[in-house]
Design an enzyme around this catalytic site. Structure first.
Site, PDB file in Angstrom:
ATOM      1  N   ASP A 137       0.824  -1.224   0.000  1.00 22.16           N
ATOM      2  CA  ASP A 137       0.000   0.000   0.000  1.00 22.16           C
ATOM      3  C   ASP A 137       0.851   1.264   0.000  1.00 22.16           C
ATOM      4  OD1 ASP A 137      -2.384  -1.651   0.371  1.00 22.16           O
ATOM      5  OD2 ASP A 137      -1.696  -1.876   2.443  1.00 22.16           O
ATOM      6  N   LYS A 155       2.536   2.237  -5.131  1.00 23.91           N
ATOM      7  CA  LYS A 155       3.249   1.765  -6.324  1.00 23.91           C
ATOM      8  C   LYS A 155       2.448   2.018  -7.593  1.00 23.91           C
ATOM      9  CE  LYS A 155       3.458  -2.355  -4.563  1.00 23.91           C
ATOM     10  NZ  LYS A 155       2.941  -2.057  -3.212  1.00 23.91           N
ATOM     11  N   HIS A 212      -4.326  -1.916  -6.491  1.00 20.37           N
ATOM     12  CA  HIS A 212      -3.664  -0.639  -6.719  1.00 20.37           C
ATOM     13  C   HIS A 212      -4.679   0.352  -7.265  1.00 20.37           C
ATOM     14  CE1 HIS A 212      -2.524  -3.595  -9.885  1.00 20.37           C
ATOM     15  NE2 HIS A 212      -2.967  -2.670 -10.719  1.00 20.37           N
ATOM     16  N   SER A 258      -7.676  -1.497  -0.417  1.00 22.22           N
ATOM     17  CA  SER A 258      -8.432  -1.458  -1.671  1.00 22.22           C
ATOM     18  C   SER A 258      -8.986  -2.826  -2.042  1.00 22.22           C
ATOM     19  CB  SER A 258      -7.551  -0.927  -2.808  1.00 22.22           C
ATOM     20  OG  SER A 258      -6.366  -1.675  -2.922  1.00 22.22           O
ATOM     21  N   ARG A 281     -10.422  -3.179   4.773  1.00 21.50           N
ATOM     22  CA  ARG A 281     -10.015  -3.135   6.181  1.00 21.50           C
ATOM     23  C   ARG A 281      -9.215  -1.877   6.494  1.00 21.50           C
ATOM     24  NH1 ARG A 281      -7.094  -8.787   7.282  1.00 21.50           N
ATOM     25  NH2 ARG A 281      -6.323  -8.361   5.184  1.00 21.50           N
ATOM     26  N   ARG A 282      -9.397  -1.367   7.693  1.00 20.99           N
ATOM     27  CA  ARG A 282      -8.626  -0.221   8.153  1.00 20.99           C
ATOM     28  C   ARG A 282      -7.165  -0.634   8.316  1.00 20.99           C
ATOM     29  NH1 ARG A 282      -9.946   4.278  12.294  1.00 20.99           N
ATOM     30  NH2 ARG A 282      -7.889   4.923  13.031  1.00 20.99           N
ATOM     31  N   ARG A 283      -6.274   0.195   7.793  1.00 22.48           N
ATOM     32  CA  ARG A 283      -4.845  -0.077   7.946  1.00 22.48           C
ATOM     33  C   ARG A 283      -4.348   0.467   9.278  1.00 22.48           C
ATOM     34  NH1 ARG A 283      -4.213   2.281   2.096  1.00 22.48           N
ATOM     35  NH2 ARG A 283      -4.846   0.472   0.849  1.00 22.48           N
ATOM     36  N   LYS A 324       2.887  10.277  -0.245  1.00 23.23           N
ATOM     37  CA  LYS A 324       1.970  10.756   0.797  1.00 23.23           C
ATOM     38  C   LYS A 324       2.616  11.731   1.778  1.00 23.23           C
ATOM     39  CE  LYS A 324      -1.832   7.548   0.658  1.00 23.23           C
ATOM     40  NZ  LYS A 324      -2.831   6.818   1.449  1.00 23.23           N
TER      41      LYS A 324
END
EC number: 6.3.4.4
Length: 438
Positions: free
Chosen positions: A14, A17, A42, A306, A310-312, A338
């Site tokens: 995540d 890429k 992605h 994606s 689920r929440r990272r 980011k």
């Protein structure tokens, strides 16, 4: 001249890429996926519209780029056809631009069923450590198990559907025994699976190509190729946080094995890393945060998987783990993504080392799960910045503190940062050096 470039994640996946590959793709002729499966999502933003792909290479959104799914990928026939149909609906040219290796192992419904059944019980047969891995439930692990056990069905088995059906029945019986007797789950009806295969087999067969031969000839012509990695280096089956890993080789070495080319055909390795850390699923995460800053990173960074939604988990930038990724993949330079998510924080932290339970300072990433559980991050604290980095395209226009943060990351990881992503759109980038122009 750089012809072939491997692009991989340096963290737990995540990292962004897809966006960077999408940005660099106009400079190449081929984009090749070489490992993983449709567990790798992605997301690319084009003209403010999100396009999420799980199996087809990122290069498909550019006309005239040939996209290859190589033999190291475990391929879901149904997912591939669905993605092709989805792209056609948004007027993306697909025909004669997607090809697959006939040696790809297939992901079939019994792989998904056994994957989900294992995750449902409190302990898992994947490891001996009585833990739940937290897989995506896409059947990736079981498909790779079949590959190693030499019972996998491959794309080339589709050439003879009668033989395919016989093999399918035997494998379905093998898995149904486990599903019913051990996991107390519903069995898979192989007739239904076969009906699905009959529906999609012609589509797959028409896309088969000799991948090593194609790419060897492309190199001889002087064509440029991106080898697109999935997941991240810290999820590598051998070099990641085992057993909390994926089932394939996510390092640059995975490209060589998964495609079928020799090491001399890899000219450059670009590592993608977030300006902070994230992880989805279970497993060690030394710099993991909780509280307001964790919420800030998750909300502003839209840190939801994606593939699974689920929440990272979120944390500070971990230079120790990134150095490990650089070492095991011979990464030449990095792309930092980011950075804009950190805008507005009063301070930022970089983990430069770990401290063991007995006070020893550790600069190298431990392989042992026990050692990873018993370490504390050693942080450097840097000032945050109030100015916006979003959309900035020149390094000298960044806030002073953001520049200091980026430069310090370069120093502690030991390689240059060539690209800085300043937002989700494909053109929101600062290009310090273009790795394809060397």
């Amino acid at each position: 001249m750089i012809q072939n470039i491997v692009i991989i994640g340096t963290q737990w996946g995540d990292e962004g890429k897809g966006k960077i590959i999408d940005f660099l793709t106009p400079q190449v002729q081929y984009v090749v996926r070489y490992q993983g499966g449709h567990n790798a999502g992605h997301t690319i933003v084009v003209n403010h519209k999100k396009v999420t792909l799980h199996l087809i290479p990122s290069g498909i959104l550019h006309d005239n780029i040939i996209n290859i799914i190589a033999g190291g990928v475990v391929l879901s026939p149904v997912i591939l056809v669905k993605e092709i149909q989805k792209l056609k609906k948004i007027n993306v040219l697909v025909d004669d631009r997607i090809f697959i290796s006939e040696s790809c192992s297939l992901i079939l419904p019994y792989h998904i069923a056994i994957d989900l059944a294992r995750e449902k019980i409190s302990t898992t047969v994947i490891t001996n450590n009585n833990v739940i891995i937290g897989t995506t439930g896409c059947g990736i692990g079981p498909a790779y198990e079949d590959k190693v056990a030499r019972r996998a069905l491959r794309v080339y088995d589709l050439y003879n559907l009668k033989n395919f059906e016989n093999k399918l029945k035997n494998i379905a019986d093998f898995y149904n025994f486990q599903l019913v007797q051990y996991y107390h789950a519903e069995p898979i009806d192989y007739h239904v699976v076969m009906d699905e295969i009959i529906t999609v087999s012609d589509i797959l067969i028409k896309k088969v190509i000799d991948v090593p031969e194609l790419l060897l000839n492309a190199r001889k012509r002087g064509d440029k190729i991106i080898f697109e990695g999935a997941q991240g280096s810290l999820l590598d089956i051998d070099h990641g946080t085992y057993p909390y890993v994926t089932s394939s080789h996510t390092t640059s070495g995975g490209a060589i094995v998964g495609i079928g080319v020799g090491p001399k055909y890899i000219d450059y390795v670009l590592g993608i890393m977030k300006a902070y850390s994230t992880r989805v699923g279970n497993g060690p995460f030394p710099t993991e945060l909780s509280g307001d800053i964790a919420e800030w990173l998750c909300t502003r960074g839209q840190e939801f998987g994606s593939t699974t939604g689920r929440r990272r988990r979120t944390g500070w930038f971990d230079a120790v783990s990134v150095r490990h990724a650089i070492k095991i993949s011979s990464i030449n330079s990095a792309c930092l993504t980011k950075i804009d998510i950190l805008d507005g924080l009063k301070y930022v932290k970089i983990c430069v080392a770990y401290q063991s339970f007995n006070g020893e300072i550790i600069y190298n990433f431990p392989y042992s799960l026990e050692n990873l559980k018993n370490i504390t991050p050693v942080y450097e604290v840097l000032p945050g910045w109030s100015g916006r980095t979003t959309g900035i395209k020149k390094f000298n226009q960044l806030p002073l503190e953001a520049k200091q943060y980026i430069k310090r990351i370069e120093e502690v990881i030991g390689i240059p940062i060539d690209i800085i992503s300043t937002g989700p759109d494909r053109l929101m980038n600062i290009i310090v050096r273009n790795p394809l122009n060397f």
